[in-house]
Structures are given as C-alpha cells and as structure tokens.
Scaffold this motif. Structure first.
Motif, short mmCIF file in Angstrom:
data_model
loop_
_atom_site.label_atom_id
_atom_site.label_comp_id
_atom_site.label_asym_id
_atom_site.label_seq_id
_atom_site.Cartn_x
_atom_site.Cartn_y
_atom_site.Cartn_z
N GLN A 41 3.39 9.07 -0.34
CA GLN A 41 2.94 8.65 -1.67
C GLN A 41 1.45 8.89 -1.85
N GLY A 88 13.49 7.10 4.14
CA GLY A 88 12.86 5.80 4.27
C GLY A 88 11.35 5.82 4.19
N THR A 89 10.77 6.94 3.79
CA THR A 89 9.31 7.04 3.75
C THR A 89 8.76 6.81 2.34
N GLY A 90 9.63 6.52 1.40
CA GLY A 90 9.15 6.19 0.06
C GLY A 90 9.01 7.39 -0.86
N LYS A 91 9.87 8.39 -0.70
CA LYS A 91 9.75 9.59 -1.53
C LYS A 91 10.06 9.30 -3.00
N THR A 92 10.97 8.37 -3.24
CA THR A 92 11.35 8.10 -4.63
C THR A 92 10.13 7.70 -5.46
N GLU A 110 15.20 2.65 -9.12
CA GLU A 110 13.82 2.52 -8.65
C GLU A 110 12.83 3.00 -9.71
N GLU A 158 0.84 -1.19 0.00
CA GLU A 158 0.00 0.00 0.00
C GLU A 158 0.87 1.23 0.00
P1 ADP Z 1 13.13 8.02 0.91
O1 ADP Z 1 13.53 8.58 -0.42
O2 ADP Z 1 11.96 8.69 1.52
O3 ADP Z 1 14.30 7.94 1.86
P2 ADP Z 1 12.90 5.57 -0.51
O4 ADP Z 1 12.13 6.05 -1.66
O5 ADP Z 1 14.37 5.39 -0.71
O6 ADP Z 1 12.67 6.51 0.73
O7 ADP Z 1 12.23 4.23 0.01
C1 ADP Z 1 12.78 3.47 1.06
C2 ADP Z 1 12.53 1.98 0.83
O8 ADP Z 1 11.14 1.68 0.96
C3 ADP Z 1 12.93 1.52 -0.56
O9 ADP Z 1 13.53 0.25 -0.44
C4 ADP Z 1 11.62 1.42 -1.31
O10 ADP Z 1 11.69 0.48 -2.35
C5 ADP Z 1 10.66 1.01 -0.20
N1 ADP Z 1 9.29 1.48 -0.41
C6 ADP Z 1 8.89 2.66 -0.94
N2 ADP Z 1 7.55 2.74 -0.97
C7 ADP Z 1 7.08 1.60 -0.43
C8 ADP Z 1 5.76 1.08 -0.19
N3 ADP Z 1 4.67 1.78 -0.50
N4 ADP Z 1 5.67 -0.14 0.38
C9 ADP Z 1 6.79 -0.86 0.69
N5 ADP Z 1 8.05 -0.44 0.48
C10 ADP Z 1 8.21 0.78 -0.07
#
Ligand code: ADP
Ligand code: MG
Length: 543
Positions: free
Chosen positions: A49, A69-73, A108, A44
């Motif tokens: 996101q 680690g919050t999924g910004k990419t 990614e 999810e």
């Molecule tokens: P940020 O840029 O905020 O530090 P990342 O985009 O690097 O975070 O994401 C951190 C990790 O979480 C990566 O391994 C990514 O693949 C994973 N991730 C991102 N979105 C999700 C999601 N919705 N569910 C599970 N894992 C995710």
C-alpha cells in the motif's frame, strides 16, 4: 451515490477524530477516506500500500507483486475511490478470478468509500442478469467482476466502459491459470486506451509479462518480498510422519496442538475429499473445499467455517487462494508444498494483520531435502516437533478433563443434589472411599464420550471381529486392495488389522475388529469405494 447513479453531495462527515499523524495521511489520501480507513482499523499502510497508493494517485500504471494477505485490495481500492468524480457511468473496473473475491473486493472498496457515498457492484456468473443489469444501467461507478460474466455484459451492451478511468487485474496469475486470458484481453481491449491500469499477482509467469507489455504503459513495478510480510508472524514447525499412518499422525497433531480453526492443505481434489471424510469419521468438524464444488457449496462451506460450525477446512491451493478468512489459528501442510512460494502463500493464511498463527508441515523421511530447500527459500529454519505419543495425548486429555471438572465445581451446578448420590454410594459400598467414587464417575464420563460397544449379532466372523456387507463387488471392478485402502484411509484403522475379504459379483464381505466396526461402517457410509457411494451393514451369518 443516489439511485440515479450520480454521486450526489456527500453527507457532511465529522472529521474531527482523524488522526493526522496517521501514516496513511502521508500518502496523499483525503480526510474522508482516511476516516474510513481508520474505522476499518488499519493503523498503518502495508508495504504494498505504501508504495502503490502515491504512484496510483498520480495516475501511473502499476504492476504489484505481493503474497496473499498483504493488503492489495486497499492498495488499489483507495486510489480508485479517490479518483471518482461526479460524472456518470462506470469509472473503475476490477477483474477478479472468482465470485468470492469479487464479493470481498466489492465490500472492501465500499467500506473505503463509505464517507464519499461510493457504490460498488459485484457481478459474477450464477447471479440473475436482471439485478446486475438494473444496477449497471444506473451507472454504478465501481464494478468488480469475474471475466466471463463481465464479457457477457460487454457483449449485451449492458456494461459501458467508455468512461472508464481505472482498470485493475486482481490475482492475475490465478486468472491465467483458470484460462481466462482471452476474456481478459477482450475486456482490456474494449476499455479506453488512456485509462490507468493496475495489475496484481502473487507470481509472475511469462504470460503476465506479455500481458503487461501489451496493455500497461510504463508501469511502476513493485515487488514485496514474501519474508517482509508474512513469514515472521507465523510460528513454523514440521513433524516427521511415515506414509501409512498419516491420518493417525494428523489427528494426534490436531489434538496436541489444540487446533481450533485450521486450514489443511492437500495437493489434489481427491485427497481433499478423502481426508475431510476421514477426519469427519474421527469426529472432527471438517469440510473440504476445491474447484469441483459448485459456487453455492463453496460458499456454504466457507460460511460454516467463518461461523465456526466447521473447525477444519481441507483445501487445495487453488481453492484457498485469495480467500479472506480471518482468525485461522493453524495452517497445516498435509503434503509438503511444491516450492517455497507455495509454502509462503499457504502459511500467509495465518497471522494476518498482526495476529500470529502456527504453520505445521507433515513430511516423510524422503522429503527432508525438500524441507531444506523450503528453508533456504524463505531464509528461515522450520522447527522440528516430535509426534505426540499416546501418553502425551492422554496427558493433554487429562488436563482438559480437569479443566472441565473445575468449571463444574465453579458453576456449582446440581452439585448439592449429586453429593447425595455420592453419600449413598459411600454408605452402601463400605469398601469404596470418595476417591474411588470420583474415579468411577470419571470413568463413566470418559466411556460415555466414546461410542458404546455395539452388539452386531452373529455375522459369521472370527471371534473379536465383525463381518461387514458392502454393496459393491467384482461388477464394479473392486479388488481387495480397494477395500483395504477404503477401510484404512476412511476410518483410519491400520490396514493390517483388517481380516478376511471376500469379493463376490455385486457385494463384498470384509472383516474388521469389533471395537472398530462402528467407525468403519460410518466412515464407509460417508466415503466412497471406486468413486461410488456404498451401503454397509453387519453381515448375517450364512446358514
Ligand atoms: P491480499 O489481496 O493481498 O490477499 P487483502 O487486501 O485481502 O490482501 O487484505 C487482507 C486482510 O488484511 C483484509 O482483512 C484487510 O482488511 C486487512 N488489511 C489490509 N490492509 C491493512 C492494513 N494496512 N492494516 C491492517 N489490516 C489490513
Ligand atoms: Mg486480494
């Protein structure tokens, strides 16, 4: 994308398995991208996101504030992939502070765009221009790069932003910290004004506000509070330690907590170097990482950490930020972080994407106030744990020993043959029973794991001590305190067991306890005194 840079007709993709109950579907994401996300194992959307994607799909500018680690990419990567059309040329540009991040983001986004046949290109300093130029000429649709190198390409005319639709600043605060502001402004100024802009950052210093007022249009501001994402998944504890035996305390903690893959945070580069060396001297697989390392060395260390050749990564905040390192079991704050923001940032390294981790902070008595401030900042209590005693460690080692023995018994390896040896011993040594023999064998096993006591010859030291020759002296401004500090910090022995120190012009003699001599020699050999590599050997008695 085909080689000439056009996005060709994507290959047919079987979409049957896409689960439309998937919460991502509700955000307006197309089936091909949903399928890719599902294959990536995202169940999810994360909070950032959930809020960024719909707005970005509608074309809005976005300012996103969320921790590492919050999924910004994926928050910006998904809209980018959705917005590509079949026109030629670079349509999306992501600016990142470091080469590692450029590579990670590029990978990614490529994964997200897999079923749309999308290509990405990371560009960064240190990589030959030729390869980058060739790919840029083909009009690769998504470029991810570091500011300096992107600017170079703009200057050479090899990067054409005239078709740009989306511009992303990833880790904006980090880029400002690294002094990239001018480069970034130049890049932004050369993109078409009607493009969409997204800016992501973990913190919001005033310059970011200025930057966004200048280059973003009516942005949607999205802020994800740290507690919402990172903190609850992480078990948090602190140990009170006294300043002078920090390294000793740390190794006890590492042993008792069974740290398998940990990041240890220090405040300074120097501390990173000293601590990683001291840990290595104590037999841990530790490597340091900080901004002074070359990109190649940084990458080498990270690869070794990912492959588990290195179990402890000793790092500064800056070096560790934004790196996507998975399966970190422990984050250890060797020094208490400056504020709760930095704390959350650090401990966000464990327990990512649903896995839980442990965050441990070492504090001195005078830092209790700071600890309370931290707790207030994150709205949670951090549990106190007692520093393990030597008995605790022995208990732990004993359990491990028993496990090892059980494993041998299960495997049955060589047991038949060795039983004969035991029988012979029982016959010979009329007094020893089988328990005695087993205990003696265990003793050998344990002692064998430790370095045998060496014979250093007559070094002219007091009884029980060894006099070491070190090839630095007064000419290098070496003072007794430098020697004590180096010996104690690098090898972890207490300063007060170090014996006589004699400093001459070009060398120094220092006496250390015989039992510690090998460790001290090894530690000094790999460490530094006054910033110099040194040579150490047992002294020969003056005649
Ligand atoms: P940020 O840029 O905020 O530090 P990342 O985009 O690097 O975070 O994401 C951190 C990790 O979480 C990566 O391994 C990514 O693949 C994973 N991730 C991102 N979105 C999700 C999601 N919705 N569910 C599970 N894992 C995710
Ligand atoms: Mg990121």
């Amino acid at each position: 994308m085909s080689e000439d840079g056009k996005i060709g007709m994507p290959k047919p993709v079987v979409l049957g398995e896409v689960n439309m109950e998937n919460k991502f579907a509700a955000l307006g994401i197309s089936p091909r991208v949903l399928k890719a996300i599902e294959e990536m194992g995202f169940e999810e959307p994360s909070p950032i996101q959930e809020r960024t994607i719909p707005a970005a799909l509608q074309g809005r500018d976005v300012i996103g504030r969320a921790q590492t680690g919050t999924g910004k990419t994926a928050a910006f990567g998904i809209p980018i992939v959705e917005k590509l059309d079949r026109t030629l040329g670079t349509q999306a540009l992501v600016i990142t502070p470091t080469r590692e991040l450029a590579l990670q983001v590029s990978e990614e986004i490529a994964r997200i765009g897999r079923f749309r046949g999308v290509k990405t290109l990371p560009v960064y300093g240190g990589q030959p221009y030729e390869r980058q130029i060739r790919a840029l000429r083909m009009g690769v649709p998504i470029v991810i790069g570091t500011p300096g190198r992107l600017l170079d390409h703009l200057g050479r005319g090899t990067l054409d932003l005239s078709h740009l639709k989306v511009l992303v600043l990833d880790e904006a605060d980090e880029m400002l910290d690294m002094g990239f502001i001018d480069d970034i402004e130049k890049i932004m100024a050369s993109a078409p004004p009607e493009r969409q802009t997204m800016l992501f950052s973990a913190t919001f210093p005033p310059e970011i506000d200025r930057l966004s007022r200048r280059y973003l249009q009516d942005p949607l501001r999205i802020a994800i509070a740290p507690e919402q994402v990172t903190v609850p998944q992480t078990e948090q504890a602190f140990y009170e330690v006294r300043g002078h035996d920090r390294i000793e305390a740390l190794s006890r903690i590492l042993d008792i907590e069974s740290v398998e893959r940990g990041i240890i945070f220090c405040r300074t580069k120097k501390e990173v170097d000293e601590l990683s060396e001291a840990l290595r001297a104590r037999g841990y697989l530790a490597s340091g990482i900080h901004g002074d390392l070359t990109q190649r060395d940084r990458e080498r260390v990270l690869t070794r950490f990912r492959q588990a050749d290195v179990e402890l990564l000793v790092a500064t905040d800056v070096a560790a930020r934004g790196l996507d390192i998975e399966n970190v079991s422990h984050v250890i704050n060797y020094e208490i972080p400056q504020d709760s923001e930095a704390y959350v940032h650090r401990i966000g390294r464990t327990g990512r994407a649903g896995r839980s981790g442990v965050a441990i902070t070492l504090i001195e008595p005078k830092e209790f106030r700071q600890l309370r401030d931290l707790e207030r900042g994150i709205g949670m209590r951090i549990q106190r744990r007692e520093l393990p005693s030597l008995e605790d460690l022995w208990d732990k080692r004993r359990e491990r020993l028993k496990e090892e023995i059980r494993a041998v018994l299960r495997s049955g390896r060589r047991l038949v043959e060795l039983r004969e040896v035991v029988k012979e011993l029982l016959e010979d040594e009329g007094e020893a029973d089988s328990l005695d023999v087993a205990a003696a064998a265990l003793h050998l096993h344990i002692a064998g794991a430790q370095a045998p006591e060496e014979d250093f010859g007559d070094t002219g030291a007091e009884p029980g001590m060894v006099r070491l020759f070190v090839n630095v002296g007064r000419a290098q401004n070496v003072m007794p305190a430098d020697i004590v500090r180096a010996v104690a910090n690098l090898s972890g022995i207490a300063g007060n067991v170090i014996g006589v120190i004699d400093i001459y012009d070009r060398f120094t003699f220092v006496e250390v306890p015989k039992a510690e001599a090998s460790r001290v020699m090894q530690a000094l050999q790999t460490g530094q005194i006054k910033g110099r590599n040194v040579n150490v050997e047992p002294a020969r008695r003056r005649s």
